[in-house]
Scaffold this motif. Structure first.
Motif, PDB file in Angstrom:
ATOM      1  N   PRO A  65       0.693  -1.172   0.624  1.00 55.19           N
ATOM      2  CA  PRO A  65      -0.037  -0.429   0.384  1.00 55.19           C
ATOM      3  C   PRO A  65       0.546   1.298   0.155  1.00 55.19           C
ATOM      4  O   PRO A  65       0.354   2.107  -0.127  1.00 55.19           O
ATOM      5  CB  PRO A  65      -0.985  -0.208   0.866  1.00 55.19           C
ATOM      6  CG  PRO A  65      -0.007  -0.872   2.280  1.00 55.19           C
ATOM      7  CD  PRO A  65       0.485  -1.491   1.280  1.00 55.19           C
ATOM      8  N   LEU A  66       2.296   1.112   0.992  1.00 60.53           N
ATOM      9  CA  LEU A  66       2.637   2.454   0.280  1.00 60.53           C
ATOM     10  C   LEU A  66       3.299   2.580  -0.514  1.00 60.53           C
ATOM     11  O   LEU A  66       3.224   3.773  -1.213  1.00 60.53           O
ATOM     12  CB  LEU A  66       4.229   2.113   1.178  1.00 60.53           C
ATOM     13  CG  LEU A  66       4.919   3.362   1.512  1.00 60.53           C
ATOM     14  CD1 LEU A  66       4.621   5.233   2.048  1.00 60.53           C
ATOM     15  CD2 LEU A  66       6.525   2.759   2.153  1.00 60.53           C
ATOM     16  N   LEU A  67       3.608   1.719  -1.430  1.00 64.16           N
ATOM     17  CA  LEU A  67       4.221   1.684  -3.239  1.00 64.16           C
ATOM     18  C   LEU A  67       3.277   1.993  -3.949  1.00 64.16           C
ATOM     19  O   LEU A  67       3.432   3.374  -4.975  1.00 64.16           O
ATOM     20  CB  LEU A  67       4.616   0.860  -3.446  1.00 64.16           C
ATOM     21  CG  LEU A  67       6.091   0.160  -2.939  1.00 64.16           C
ATOM     22  CD1 LEU A  67       6.558  -1.319  -3.557  1.00 64.16           C
ATOM     23  CD2 LEU A  67       6.700   1.058  -3.163  1.00 64.16           C
ATOM     24  N   MET A  68       1.625   1.701  -3.310  1.00 60.58           N
ATOM     25  CA  MET A  68       0.127   1.992  -4.075  1.00 60.58           C
ATOM     26  C   MET A  68       0.221   3.741  -4.499  1.00 60.58           C
ATOM     27  O   MET A  68       0.116   3.997  -5.489  1.00 60.58           O
ATOM     28  CB  MET A  68      -0.887   1.597  -3.650  1.00 60.58           C
ATOM     29  CG  MET A  68      -1.547   1.799  -4.957  1.00 60.58           C
ATOM     30  SD  MET A  68      -1.567   1.571  -6.503  1.00 60.58           S
ATOM     31  CE  MET A  68      -2.142   0.112  -5.780  1.00 60.58           C
ATOM     32  N   VAL A  69       0.942   4.033  -3.150  1.00 59.41           N
ATOM     33  CA  VAL A  69       1.035   6.068  -3.165  1.00 59.41           C
ATOM     34  C   VAL A  69       2.010   6.427  -3.947  1.00 59.41           C
ATOM     35  O   VAL A  69       1.562   7.621  -4.243  1.00 59.41           O
ATOM     36  CB  VAL A  69       0.943   6.273  -1.593  1.00 59.41           C
ATOM     37  CG1 VAL A  69       0.837   8.065  -1.287  1.00 59.41           C
ATOM     38  CG2 VAL A  69       0.350   5.904  -0.614  1.00 59.41           C
ATOM     39  N   PHE A  70       3.388   5.928  -3.611  1.00 63.80           N
ATOM     40  CA  PHE A  70       3.749   6.415  -5.241  1.00 63.80           C
ATOM     41  C   PHE A  70       3.593   6.242  -6.154  1.00 63.80           C
ATOM     42  O   PHE A  70       3.656   6.997  -6.874  1.00 63.80           O
ATOM     43  CB  PHE A  70       5.569   6.039  -4.135  1.00 63.80           C
ATOM     44  CG  PHE A  70       6.170   6.053  -2.751  1.00 63.80           C
ATOM     45  CD1 PHE A  70       6.064   7.436  -3.096  1.00 63.80           C
ATOM     46  CD2 PHE A  70       6.554   4.232  -2.052  1.00 63.80           C
ATOM     47  CE1 PHE A  70       7.029   7.559  -1.058  1.00 63.80           C
ATOM     48  CE2 PHE A  70       7.220   4.757  -1.165  1.00 63.80           C
ATOM     49  CZ  PHE A  70       7.176   6.527  -0.906  1.00 63.80           C
ATOM     50  N   LEU A  71       3.015   5.208  -6.412  1.00 61.56           N
ATOM     51  CA  LEU A  71       2.836   5.258  -7.904  1.00 61.56           C
ATOM     52  C   LEU A  71       1.346   6.065  -8.064  1.00 61.56           C
ATOM     53  O   LEU A  71       1.834   6.414  -9.694  1.00 61.56           O
ATOM     54  CB  LEU A  71       2.331   3.429  -7.698  1.00 61.56           C
ATOM     55  CG  LEU A  71       2.855   2.448  -8.693  1.00 61.56           C
ATOM     56  CD1 LEU A  71       1.957   1.438  -8.389  1.00 61.56           C
ATOM     57  CD2 LEU A  71       3.584   2.819 -10.068  1.00 61.56           C
ATOM     58  N   LYS A  72       0.466   6.518  -7.336  1.00 61.38           N
ATOM     59  CA  LYS A  72      -0.605   7.241  -7.546  1.00 61.38           C
ATOM     60  C   LYS A  72       0.009   8.592  -7.896  1.00 61.38           C
ATOM     61  O   LYS A  72      -0.522   9.484  -8.841  1.00 61.38           O
ATOM     62  CB  LYS A  72      -2.243   7.125  -6.523  1.00 61.38           C
ATOM     63  CG  LYS A  72      -2.836   7.571  -6.063  1.00 61.38           C
ATOM     64  CD  LYS A  72      -4.156   7.689  -5.366  1.00 61.38           C
ATOM     65  CE  LYS A  72      -5.047   8.661  -5.541  1.00 61.38           C
ATOM     66  NZ  LYS A  72      -5.595   8.484  -3.751  1.00 61.38           N
TER      67      LYS A  72
END
Length: 314
Positions: free
Chosen positions: A249-256
């Motif tokens: 979920p942390l990397l999803m924030v970076f992706l988003k």
């Protein structure tokens, strides 16, 4: 790159072409474009006026279809996984944080030579595919050039910290806003409280969920006082299933938000603001951060659900 509304780029192009002709380097005239402020290179539309990259819609649709076809399978052929990683790697030219979700796919293909041989889809691989699918289904294909300057925790006034005491919790602070999360009572006397790497990751995930939009299209340098977590953040992988459940979920924030990031180590004694939050030392906190808001922010529900679902023992 030349200045706007000048002939600098054209002059540079002519000089370069002349040098290539003089030394015998052939140039494909049909592939020579410019000077322009917008062109398509390796399938990606590049706009240097708006500092924007765009991935064509047909390629996004192709990737979503491919992911949906493979994510439910128990096994896929080497050829199928190669095709998927190739198309996803194309996205990573524009969305660099996505590379973290390709690493396990490449690892799974190591040592497999024949294209018809099968590769088992592990739980980790499937979760990476689902992360990609969720991102692509909510991605409009546009992203912007990340800023060249690295923003550090010191510059941003962004800090996080955790306590290993079961009666306490963790804290995050950003430019006057702050949050405190107390460890669940069910964690008392459980091994999860000895997993300091996981505990230190919790407030980082909370902080990025709350304030990630503030760092869109930026390069973010995270200051972390746990060396093991620094390595995990910089490699975007861990052998711990517990840690990986929050890394995704942390990397999803970076992706988003198209955030390019890396982590560096900071001494615990240089992290007094969040140390005081995590220990509920409110008088000390107010002395260190007199400009802080009176009340804390709420922890996002999706993160609370993740935390409460954790296995309490290894």
């Amino acid at each position: 790159m030349g200045a706007k509304n000048t002939s600098h780029c054209e002059s540079l192009m002519l000089v370069f072409s002349g040098i290539c002709e003089e030394i015998g380097v052939p140039l494909a005239k049909e592939k020579t474009v410019g000077p322009v402020t917008r062109l398509t290179f390796l399938g990606i539309d590049i706009d240097t006026e708006e500092f924007r990259l765009r991935i064509p819609d047909d390629k996004l649709v192709k990737m979503v279809v491919c992911l949906k076809n493979l994510v439910g399978k128990r096994k896929v052929t080497l050829h199928e996984l190669q095709s998927l990683t190739g198309t996803l790697n194309f996205v990573c030219r524009a969305v660099r944080p996505g590379r973290a979700f390709l690493r396990r796919m490449y690892d799974a293909m190591c040592g497999i030579r024949e294209k018809h041989h099968y590769i088992r889809i592990t739980k980790s691989l499937r979760e990476d595919m689902l992360t990609w699918l969720h991102f692509l289904e909510n991605f409009n294909g546009e992203t912007f050039f990340p800023e060249s300057e690295w923003l550090s925790s010191d510059n941003l006034n962004l800090f996080t910290d955790s306590s290993g005491n079961g009666l306490l919790g963790c804290g995050a602070y950003f430019a006057g806003q702050w949050v405190y999360f107390g460890w669940p009572k069910a964690w008392e006397n459980k091994s999860i409280l000895a997993d300091i790497t996981f505990l230190e990751l919790v407030p980082i995930v909370i902080a990025l969920e709350l304030w990630g939009f503030r760092f869109s299209n930026k390069r973010l340098l995270l200051h972390v006082d746990n060396m093991a977590l620094v390595r995990i953040l910089n490699t975007c992988t861990s052998k711990s299933k517990r840690v990986m459940s929050l890394i995704r979920p942390l990397l999803m924030v970076f992706l988003k938000h198209n955030i390019v990031f890396r982590a560096t180590h900071v001494r615990s004694q240089d992290n007094g603001i969040c140390d005081s939050i995590s220990r509920q030392q409110w008088e000390r906190f107010r002395q260190l951060a007199p400009e802080a808001d009176e009340n804390p922010l709420n922890v996002p529900n999706n993160i609370i659900e993740k935390i409460y679902s954790m296995k309490l023992t290894d």
